[in-house]
Design an enzyme around this catalytic site. Structure first.
Site, short mmCIF file in Angstrom:
data_model
loop_
_atom_site.label_atom_id
_atom_site.label_comp_id
_atom_site.label_asym_id
_atom_site.label_seq_id
_atom_site.Cartn_x
_atom_site.Cartn_y
_atom_site.Cartn_z
N TYR A 77 -10.14 -2.30 19.18
CA TYR A 77 -8.69 -2.30 18.86
C TYR A 77 -8.42 -1.64 17.52
CZ TYR A 77 -8.46 -5.67 22.65
OH TYR A 77 -8.55 -6.27 23.88
N SER A 78 -9.40 -0.88 17.04
CA SER A 78 -9.39 -0.40 15.65
C SER A 78 -8.15 0.42 15.27
CB SER A 78 -10.64 0.44 15.44
OG SER A 78 -10.57 1.14 14.22
N ASN A 79 -7.46 -0.02 14.24
CA ASN A 79 -6.36 0.76 13.69
C ASN A 79 -6.89 2.04 13.05
OD1 ASN A 79 -4.41 -1.16 14.34
ND2 ASN A 79 -4.74 -2.28 12.43
#
Ligand SMILES: *Cc1c(COP(=O)(O)O)cnc(C)c1O
Length: 304
Positions: A77-79
């Site tokens: 889910y890395s920004n």
């Protein structure tokens, strides 16, 4: 400040200024304090918040070094990967990412975005992922080729501080407390280093056992920077752990202010600030500025 590559300047034309807005609440008038939010979440429709601040001069260095491929790492889910994939796509640079853990049967919205922007995804074991954290500089990754540029987790390098400096310069001078959510701590360090007033800077740790980042902070800073501390009390069980109270709190603030929040960083920081106000931590008359670091794309991973 390094000279900025024209491709990056062109990309920057799509950015908006991040406004500073006041958050009104009876709680604050009762305690005679002001809370303002620096809306870095509004910087750009896709690349929001501190991930752009951190990437800007890293990307500049990659472009000026003649690299045409960016490699990095992150969770599903890395920004950071989300911002990197989009920036790479816009700049005409290839991107590859090492993703923590097994490939899920169906890709989530973040992973779909990454693929759509041409990022090549490699799913790796947690131990292999942990090992990648040892490579901190752009040429450190074993087997890296000359046209490739390695960016460590979260884009947290010393070049990231130059972009955070631009955020620091946009902050008002008459502030007593500056609040920053904190993962690796680079954004916090950049703010501490580059604000030119004597505001107390408070980092709100998003992870459990974040006291380990205090030693990192000390390597990025000098003993002259002493108006800061890291609050360890509001991780609410650990990184990305969500409690019903946090969700209820966020819904209330979102309804009251119309400002979208996410539960990992800015939601927890604000939860902490409201709690500290109730406990009379901030003296009457205090002006607090909190940084909304963005990351709203990650909300798609949570059922609310
Ligand atoms: C990554 C991230 C942070 C943490 O930044 P660090 O520089 O690693 O401390 C804070 N907020 C959001 C929304 C993020 O995506």
């Amino acid at each position: 400040m390094p000279c900025v590559d024209t491709r990056l300047l062109k990309l920057e034309q799509a950015f908006n200024p991040a406004p500073l807005i006041q958050v009104h609440d009876k709680l604050f008038s009762q305690h005679r304090i002001e809370l303002w939010l620096k809306r870095d979440d509004l910087l750009h429709p896709v690349i929001s918040g501190n991930k752009w601040r951190k990437l800007k001069y890293i990307l500049n260095h990659a472009l000026q070094s003649g690299c045409n491929e960016l490699l990095s790492m992150g969770g599903a889910y890395s920004n950071h990967l989300h911002a990197l994939a989009y920036a790479g796509y816009q700049l005409g640079l290839s991107t590859q990412a090492y993703i923590r853990g097994e490939e899920p049967q169906s890709h989530n919205a973040t992973l779909n975005d990454l693929s759509q922007w041409g990022m090549q995804l490699h799913f790796i074991s947690r131990s292999a992922y942990k090992n990648l954290r040892n490579y901190k500089n752009w040429q450190d990754l074993p087997g890296i080729q000359r046209h490739q540029y390695w960016i460590p987790e979260g884009g947290s390098t010393s070049l990231a501080m130059a972009g955070v400096a631009e955020l620091a310069q946009e902050l008002p001078a008459d502030v007593h407390y500056l609040c920053v959510p904190c993962g690796t701590g680079i954004t916090l360090a950049g703010i501490i280093k580059h604000i030119d007033n004597k505001a107390n800077v408070i980092g709100f740790a998003a992870c459990k056992n974040a006291d380990t980042i205090i030693s990192d902070l000390q390597t990025w800073l000098t003993p002259a920077h002493h108006y800061w501390h890291l609050n360890l009390d509001y991780h609410l069980g650990g990184f990305a752990k969500i409690t019903p109270e946090l969700i209820a709190f966020m819904q209330q603030i979102e309804q009251q202010t119309g400002i979208p929040l996410e539960p990992i960083y800015t939601g927890k920081m604000l939860y902490g600030i409201y709690d500290l106000v109730r406990r009379n931590y901030f003296p009457a008359g205090s002006k607090i500025v909190a940084i909304h670091t963005g990351g709203l794309q990650g909300n798609r991973g949570f059922q609310r």
